[in-house]
Write a protein that holds these residues in place. Structure first.
Motif, PDB file in Angstrom:
ATOM      1  N   ASN A   1       0.692  -1.337  -0.167  1.00 15.63           N
ATOM      2  CA  ASN A   1      -0.055  -0.257   0.054  1.00 15.63           C
ATOM      3  C   ASN A   1       0.867   1.282   0.016  1.00 15.63           C
ATOM      4  O   ASN A   1       0.572   2.294  -0.670  1.00 15.63           O
ATOM      5  CB  ASN A   1      -0.936   0.016   1.431  1.00 15.63           C
ATOM      6  CG  ASN A   1      -2.119  -1.241   1.204  1.00 15.63           C
ATOM      7  OD1 ASN A   1      -2.450  -1.435   0.042  1.00 15.63           O
ATOM      8  ND2 ASN A   1      -2.363  -1.444   2.324  1.00 15.63           N
TER       9      ASN A   1
ATOM     10  N   ALA B   1       2.521   1.755  -3.412  1.00 14.58           N
ATOM     11  CA  ALA B   1       1.480   2.526  -4.222  1.00 14.58           C
ATOM     12  C   ALA B   1       1.352   3.904  -4.321  1.00 14.58           C
ATOM     13  O   ALA B   1       1.162   4.539  -5.159  1.00 14.58           O
ATOM     14  CB  ALA B   1       0.120   1.513  -4.168  1.00 14.58           C
TER      15      ALA B   1
ATOM     16  N   ASN C   1       3.650   5.943  -2.806  1.00 14.35           N
ATOM     17  CA  ASN C   1       4.709   6.638  -3.239  1.00 14.35           C
ATOM     18  C   ASN C   1       5.067   6.445  -4.826  1.00 14.35           C
ATOM     19  O   ASN C   1       5.303   7.851  -5.343  1.00 14.35           O
ATOM     20  CB  ASN C   1       5.928   5.982  -2.692  1.00 14.35           C
ATOM     21  CG  ASN C   1       6.148   6.027  -1.131  1.00 14.35           C
ATOM     22  OD1 ASN C   1       5.484   6.860  -0.683  1.00 14.35           O
ATOM     23  ND2 ASN C   1       6.781   5.156  -0.483  1.00 14.35           N
ATOM     24  N   LEU C   2       4.748   5.588  -5.379  1.00 13.56           N
ATOM     25  CA  LEU C   2       4.725   5.466  -6.967  1.00 13.56           C
ATOM     26  C   LEU C   2       3.771   6.324  -7.529  1.00 13.56           C
ATOM     27  O   LEU C   2       4.185   7.039  -8.526  1.00 13.56           O
ATOM     28  CB  LEU C   2       4.543   4.250  -7.357  1.00 13.56           C
ATOM     29  CG  LEU C   2       5.585   3.029  -7.140  1.00 13.56           C
ATOM     30  CD1 LEU C   2       5.319   1.609  -7.243  1.00 13.56           C
ATOM     31  CD2 LEU C   2       6.813   3.383  -8.038  1.00 13.56           C
ATOM     32  N   ALA C   3       2.731   6.551  -6.847  1.00 13.61           N
ATOM     33  CA  ALA C   3       1.725   7.414  -7.592  1.00 13.61           C
ATOM     34  C   ALA C   3       2.223   9.142  -7.459  1.00 13.61           C
ATOM     35  O   ALA C   3       2.028   9.858  -8.500  1.00 13.61           O
ATOM     36  CB  ALA C   3       0.281   7.570  -6.957  1.00 13.61           C
TER      37      ALA C   3
ATOM     38  N   ALA D   1       4.092  -3.906  -7.026  1.00 13.83           N
ATOM     39  CA  ALA D   1       3.534  -2.594  -6.796  1.00 13.83           C
ATOM     40  C   ALA D   1       3.578  -1.728  -8.106  1.00 13.83           C
ATOM     41  O   ALA D   1       2.889  -0.950  -8.648  1.00 13.83           O
ATOM     42  CB  ALA D   1       3.850  -1.977  -5.756  1.00 13.83           C
ATOM     43  N   ALA D   2       4.772  -1.821  -8.546  1.00 18.82           N
ATOM     44  CA  ALA D   2       5.264  -1.083  -9.748  1.00 18.82           C
ATOM     45  C   ALA D   2       4.620  -1.414 -10.926  1.00 18.82           C
ATOM     46  O   ALA D   2       4.421  -0.483 -11.743  1.00 18.82           O
ATOM     47  CB  ALA D   2       6.923  -0.895  -9.815  1.00 18.82           C
ATOM     48  N   SER D   3       4.573  -2.546 -11.129  1.00 17.53           N
ATOM     49  CA  SER D   3       4.026  -3.198 -12.303  1.00 17.53           C
ATOM     50  C   SER D   3       2.504  -2.874 -12.270  1.00 17.53           C
ATOM     51  O   SER D   3       1.809  -2.615 -13.333  1.00 17.53           O
ATOM     52  CB  SER D   3       3.780  -4.794 -12.151  1.00 17.53           C
ATOM     53  OG  SER D   3       5.233  -5.196 -12.469  1.00 17.53           O
ATOM     54  N   ARG D   4       1.758  -2.669 -11.060  1.00 17.71           N
ATOM     55  CA  ARG D   4       0.592  -2.215 -11.182  1.00 17.71           C
ATOM     56  C   ARG D   4       0.407  -0.927 -11.414  1.00 17.71           C
ATOM     57  O   ARG D   4      -0.619  -0.556 -12.047  1.00 17.71           O
ATOM     58  CB  ARG D   4      -0.246  -2.479  -9.659  1.00 17.71           C
ATOM     59  CG  ARG D   4      -0.488  -4.094  -9.452  1.00 17.71           C
ATOM     60  CD  ARG D   4      -1.601  -4.289  -8.369  1.00 17.71           C
ATOM     61  NE  ARG D   4      -1.225  -3.346  -7.158  1.00 17.71           N
ATOM     62  CZ  ARG D   4      -0.256  -4.084  -6.265  1.00 17.71           C
ATOM     63  NH1 ARG D   4       0.225  -5.328  -6.520  1.00 17.71           N
ATOM     64  NH2 ARG D   4       0.318  -3.299  -5.368  1.00 17.71           N
ATOM     65  N   MET D   5       1.275  -0.105 -10.910  1.00 19.39           N
ATOM     66  CA  MET D   5       1.178   1.436 -11.310  1.00 19.39           C
ATOM     67  C   MET D   5       1.389   1.597 -12.837  1.00 19.39           C
ATOM     68  O   MET D   5       0.762   2.517 -13.534  1.00 19.39           O
ATOM     69  CB  MET D   5       2.251   1.999 -10.663  1.00 19.39           C
ATOM     70  CG  MET D   5       2.065   1.995  -9.054  1.00 19.39           C
ATOM     71  SD  MET D   5       0.412   2.940  -8.564  1.00 19.39           S
ATOM     72  CE  MET D   5       0.907   4.591  -9.232  1.00 19.39           C
ATOM     73  N   ARG D   6       2.016   0.584 -13.531  1.00 25.59           N
ATOM     74  CA  ARG D   6       2.295   0.849 -14.965  1.00 25.59           C
ATOM     75  C   ARG D   6       1.230   0.174 -15.692  1.00 25.59           C
ATOM     76  O   ARG D   6       1.020   0.164 -17.088  1.00 25.59           O
ATOM     77  CB  ARG D   6       3.588   0.089 -15.414  1.00 25.59           C
ATOM     78  CG  ARG D   6       4.809   0.770 -14.789  1.00 25.59           C
ATOM     79  CD  ARG D   6       5.943   0.240 -15.568  1.00 25.59           C
ATOM     80  NE  ARG D   6       5.984  -1.467 -15.462  1.00 25.59           N
ATOM     81  CZ  ARG D   6       6.478  -2.022 -14.512  1.00 25.59           C
ATOM     82  NH1 ARG D   6       7.485  -1.425 -13.488  1.00 25.59           N
ATOM     83  NH2 ARG D   6       6.872  -3.253 -14.511  1.00 25.59           N
ATOM     84  N   GLY D   7       0.165  -0.424 -15.024  1.00 28.39           N
ATOM     85  CA  GLY D   7      -0.993  -1.120 -15.892  1.00 28.39           C
ATOM     86  C   GLY D   7      -0.379  -2.332 -16.271  1.00 28.39           C
ATOM     87  O   GLY D   7      -1.190  -2.895 -17.168  1.00 28.39           O
TER      88      GLY D   7
END
Length: 390
Positions: free
Chosen positions: A12, A15, A17-19, A300-306
């Protein structure tokens, strides 16, 4: 349980921080962001192919050769950056007025690697409309349809290869599909008969056949034959898919030390780091916790990239390392909507079994029954969940 809570908090936090992170934009197209490490023969081969493309910008074949080699390296090293290089090589040809079926086929392959199967199939349909005898397009189409669980259509796409490809390539395509539809014994035997006569085939094709044999033997429950095929394939070359498949074979047999030896230097690829970490956790090695945190960050990074390529592996991470079966099942079901290989079925079944909720995966159970898929790894889970739902 405390460790699981920590991992989920990390997910969480990452997610968020990446945003908030600011992307870096190069000042020009010529700016080098990162250079991949030289890989011996492959590196020099790429260099020569790039020289050919640059010296003959109007020639198609050097472009096809370079893009194909980038795709091969991306798969072998589980490094998506090579796929980006292939995209860049093909881009000028995709923008030109004349569309070539070979270029469309390679673009479809790149979409296939991103699990964008609908667009990949659309490109293949366009390529085959232009060139119906393009064997690579039929093969790629068959592979995608098999991954989607559309076995009848996959087999139909394999059949043209009997005239358009080598005997080994067509036989692997057919046997792989038939082995998933209640014909596992005959598929295995047919492929076994085809391999000895294929010694003149390219190494890549022979290794593909050996891995297919290993996976079929494993689903049959013939561990001795499966291991023999895996080891034969490893003698030819190492690649990400083969290493992951053999690591799973070893994990299922609690041969954790062998997994750590196999994957000790393979931590760049998420799929291999996951398997290494599963072995480390089983052995209670001190490196396991750091790798769990690293995997949480990567997913988490993969999810942020879609990026949905590794949803199945992330579901496995959530179930077996983060101990979050509810989230694992949700992600596994999302993954099942995209691809339906035996390993995709397995993580759904394992998550549902952990939660004792067979009713949530009835469509998956129905699919396995209708396909007549034979897999000794899945059958105990299927039997247990079926009894629970009755």
């Amino acid at each position: 349980m405390k460790a699981a809570v920590v991992i989920l908090c990390i997910l969480n936090s990452l997610a968020g921080n990446l945003a908030m992170a600011q992307p870096y934009y190069p000042e020009s197209d010529d700016e080098v962001i990162e250079t991949l490490p030289p890989r011996g023969k492959s590196w020099f081969e790429i260099k020569l192919l790039r020289i050919k493309v640059k010296s003959s910008p109007a020639a198609l074949q050097p472009v096809l050769d370079l893009a194909s080699r980038y795709i091969e390296l991306g798969r072998a090293e589980s490094d998506p950056r090579y796929f980006g290089y292939a995209e860049a090589v093909l881009a000028p040809w995709l923008k030109s007025g004349q569309v070539h079926p070979e270029v469309l086929t390679l673009r479809a392959t790149l979409h296939q690697n991103r699990h964008e199967f609908t667009s990949a199939l659309a490109y293949l349909d366009k390529a085959l409309a232009l060139q119906p005898r393009l064997g690579q397009a039929w093969l790629t189409r068959a592979l995608i349809l098999e991954v989607q669980g559309n076995y009848a259509a996959a087999l139909k796409s394999c059949l043209p290869l009997l005239k358009l490809a080598s005997a080994l390539v067509s036989q692997v395509c057919i046997a792989s599909t038939q082995s998933l539809t209640g014909q596992i014994d005959s598929a295995y035997q047919q492929l076994m008969l085809a391999l000895p006569a294929a010694q003149s085939e390219p190494l890549q094709n022979r290794q593909w056949a050996m891995v297919a044999l290993a996976e079929i033997a494993e689903r049959k429950g013939d561990s001795k034959a499966a291991e023999q095929h895996y080891r034969q394939a490893l003698k030819l070359d190492r690649n990400g898919y083969l290493l992951a498949a053999y690591a799973d074979f070893l994990l299922d047999r609690a041969r954790y030390r062998e997994v750590t030896e196999l994957l000790r230097n393979e931590t760049r690829a998420d799929t291999l780091l996951l398997r290494l970490t599963l072995a480390e956790q089983a052995l209670q090695l001190p490196t396991a916790q750091a790798h769990i945190v690293a995997l949480a960050a990567r997913f988490a990074a993969s999810r942020m990239r879609g990026d949905t390529v590794h949803q199945g592996d992330e579901a496995r991470f959530l179930l077996h390392l983060a101990h979050a079966p509810e989230q694992a099942l949700k992600l596994a079901q999302a993954n099942w909507g995209i691809q339906r290989e035996p390993r995709d079925a397995r993580i759904i079944l394992e998550a549902a079994d952990a939660l004792d909720c067979p009713e949530q995966i009835q469509p998956t159970l129905n699919f396995l029954a209708q396909a007549k898929l034979q897999d000794v790894r899945l059958q105990p889970l299927v039997d247990r969940l079926s009894r629970s739902s009755s």
